[in-house]
Design an enzyme around this catalytic site. Structure first.
Site, PDB file in Angstrom:
ATOM      1  N   CYS A 122       0.823  -1.213   0.000  1.00 14.68           N
ATOM      2  CA  CYS A 122       0.000   0.000   0.000  1.00 14.68           C
ATOM      3  C   CYS A 122       0.858   1.264   0.000  1.00 14.68           C
ATOM      4  CB  CYS A 122      -0.910  -0.018   1.225  1.00 14.68           C
ATOM      5  SG  CYS A 122      -2.002   1.390   1.403  1.00 14.68           S
TER       6      CYS A 122
ATOM      7  N   LYS B 255     -15.847  -8.929   8.367  1.00 14.08           N
ATOM      8  CA  LYS B 255     -15.060  -9.236   7.175  1.00 14.08           C
ATOM      9  C   LYS B 255     -13.575  -8.969   7.450  1.00 14.08           C
ATOM     10  CE  LYS B 255     -18.772  -8.462   3.858  1.00 14.08           C
ATOM     11  NZ  LYS B 255     -19.184  -7.811   2.590  1.00 14.08           N
TER      12      LYS B 255
ATOM     13  N   ASP C 299      -7.218  20.448 -26.951  1.00 14.29           N
ATOM     14  CA  ASP C 299      -6.332  19.377 -26.494  1.00 14.29           C
ATOM     15  C   ASP C 299      -7.047  18.032 -26.459  1.00 14.29           C
ATOM     16  OD1 ASP C 299      -4.849  18.360 -23.420  1.00 14.29           O
ATOM     17  OD2 ASP C 299      -3.911  18.315 -25.380  1.00 14.29           O
TER      18      ASP C 299
END
Length: 546
Positions: A42, A170, A513
């Site tokens: 992470c 969980k 652009d």
């Protein structure tokens, strides 16, 4: 861009429905970029540069956006980070979210370090679903993966959640070869007597986590390993939009699942949107396209304007992400900064400036035509001033005007410009089929950002605090053209003509652009001031024919 909410007709908000008819009723909100762990998958080894606090969403801004999304059909909000439980006002935010009518689920994803202490207050505030990250059951390995101590705190938090009635609790486990793939059976064994839903997550690439395909353990490999231990492992029922492929061992109290983002994507049923801690909307975890809702909020955007911007972003969501090998080469934020483009503000501003400089040096190619009205030598200028230039001194050198003696008044200015782009680019833009995304939404936001940067782009322009800035776009189908209008307001000692003109210039350049890959035969023309009010020299309103 012209969608409307018709709740009595539409079963779900058009603004949150993409072009593949996916309905996004699940919003993940990152509360902070900070974390009290440093997990290897992470956090980059060198760390990350945190966004300045003033650039992060305030609680009021976050709740305003949450109310807007819930009103449009979001019924589940997940709070993520960084680590959401280290934000001081997390309980206040949750309590306010619980008041939103139509919001069924408030979930929190946490590393569990502070969970035991906060859990009673979290449950009282309204959290009804918990996800706890835990990648190993070995304390020494926990310290290696997270670069911090705290294994026993996390385990205590899991036990506390079970004790307080969360069912299931969980547990998220990122599986990495050579680190923890040997613990799969140990994790599943936890579900025998505890109401746990252990979810094994395929290792995913983000900036700085040194993702390597060889470290990824695929869903199929994990499943084969577990079936050797439990041949009777069976699929468990789930919702169509679930990210995890669920299984259970017969007779076990809990269950397990696999989040197969890399090997078997679940893009077809994706119903998730993300708001980062700095207020950017991400429609795909593995996309680098982001829209700054924070900038829109702070520029005074109305709820209707915000909905159009959100709807445009959702509308350009791709059918599926690019696949694991392409993702690993793609520029994306470190995972900790996502929380579970337009580019970021700085990168977007830099690219806009580079493009502006490019057009300045290559005017014929861009077709940039800034028309300056001709005035008679004996007449006054547009706003009633004399012909003497105010930005030069007695020797003719550039000089910034001293406005210190002027009165503070309310001032407004409106400017417009035109982009003629031809049928191919125009039709692709209208159908939102350009490779770079939704040109109209990006141009609107670019124009607002340009207005706020006028004094940085124009050397002698005074920096002004804008009360409001808005950019609107009108499509001229017969001409295959776009009219851009910008309105700026301030309370100050000088006017906002330059801010309005800069907004139009940047928005039109952005359209160029976004479309130049399709055609370079694009003409930017007729950028001009339409009106100004306020100030000692009086008001100006351009006649319709000029």
């Amino acid at each position: 861009i012209h969608r409307r909410v018709l709740k009595d007709v539409l079963p779900f908000s058009a603004f949150l429905t993409d072009s593949f008819e996916r309905r996004h009723n699940y919003l993940r909100i990152s509360l902070t970029e900070k974390c009290n762990l440093r997990c290897q998958y992470c956090m980059p080894q060198e760390g990350v540069t945190l966004t300045p606090r003033s650039h992060l969403l305030t609680a009021e801004e976050l709740l305003m956006l949450a109310r807007l999304f819930v009103r449009e059909g979001v019924n589940k909000i997940r709070l993520t980070g960084g680590e959401p439980l280290i934000r001081p006002d997390v309980l206040h935010i949750i309590a306010e979210l619980r008041k939103l009518e139509g919001l069924k689920t408030i979930a929190v994803t946490t590393n569990g370090m502070n969970l035991t202490r906060l859990l009673p207050s979290l449950k009282k505030a309204g959290v009804n679903l918990l996800n706890i990250s835990l990648d190993t059951l070995v304390p020494a390995k926990f310290e290696f993966i997270t670069r911090r101590k705290g294994f026993h705190k996390v385990m205590e938090g899991i036990e506390k959640a079970i004790e307080m009635g969360y069912n299931p609790v969980k547990v998220n486990c990122v599986v990495m070869r050579g680190l923890n793939e040997d613990e799969l059976i140990d994790f599943v064994s936890l579900t025998e007597r505890k109401p746990l839903d252990v979810r094994f997550i395929e290792y995913m690439p983000f900036d700085g986590n040194r993702w390597n395909f060889k470290m990824m353990v695929s869903y199929q490999e994990m499943l084969d390993c577990l079936k050797q231990k439990w041949p009777n492992l069976e699929p468990a029922p789930g919702e169509e939009t679930d990210t995890a492929k669920a299984f259970r061992v017969p007779g076990f109290r809990g269950q397990l699942g696999f989040i197969t983002s890399m090997s078997e994507h679940f893009c077809g049923s994706c119903n998730r949107l993300r708001i980062t801690a700095d207020g950017n909307l991400k429609v795909c975890l593995f996309g680098n396209s982001e829209v700054s809702l924070r900038d829109c909020l702070r520029s005074g955007a109305t709820e209707e304007e915000l909905l159009h911007i959100i709807g445009a972003a959702v509308g350009r969501k791709k059918k599926q992400h690019a696949g694991m090998f392409n993702i690993s080469q793609m520029k994306n934020r470190p995972m900790i900064l996502i929380g579970g483009a337009l580019l970021s503000t700085t990168k977007f501003r830099d690219s806009t400036l580079q493009f502006a400089r490019h057009c300045h040096s290559k005017t014929p190619e861009c077709g940039f035509d800034l028309k300056i009205p001709h005035t008679d030598a004996q007449s006054s200028s547009l706003d009633g001033t004399s012909e003497q230039l105010t930005h030069t001194d007695a020797q003719g050198k550039a000089s910034m005007v001293n406005v210190g003696s002027k009165a503070v008044t309310s001032r407004t200015a409106m400017a417009c410009g035109k982009v003629i782009m031809g049928p191919k680019a125009f039709n692709l833009m209208c159908a939102n089929q350009l490779a770079k995304g939704d040109a109209l939404a990006v141009a609107q936001l670019a124009g607002i950002m340009g207005a706020k940067q006028a004094s940085s782009l124009i050397p002698l322009c005074h920096p002004l605090p804008l009360d409001h800035a808005s950019v609107s776009i009108e499509l001229l189908e017969e001409e295959h053209a776009v009219i851009v209008k910008a309105t700026c307001q301030t309370t100050g000692r000088t006017g906002v003509e330059m801010e309005a003109l800069t907004a139009v210039a940047v928005a039109t350049l952005t359209l160029y652009d976004m479309c130049k890959a399709v055609s370079h035969d694009i003409h930017i023309t007729d950028i001009k001031l339409l009106s100004k009010t306020g100030g000692q020299r009086g008001d100006f309103h351009r006649s319709p024919d000029s």
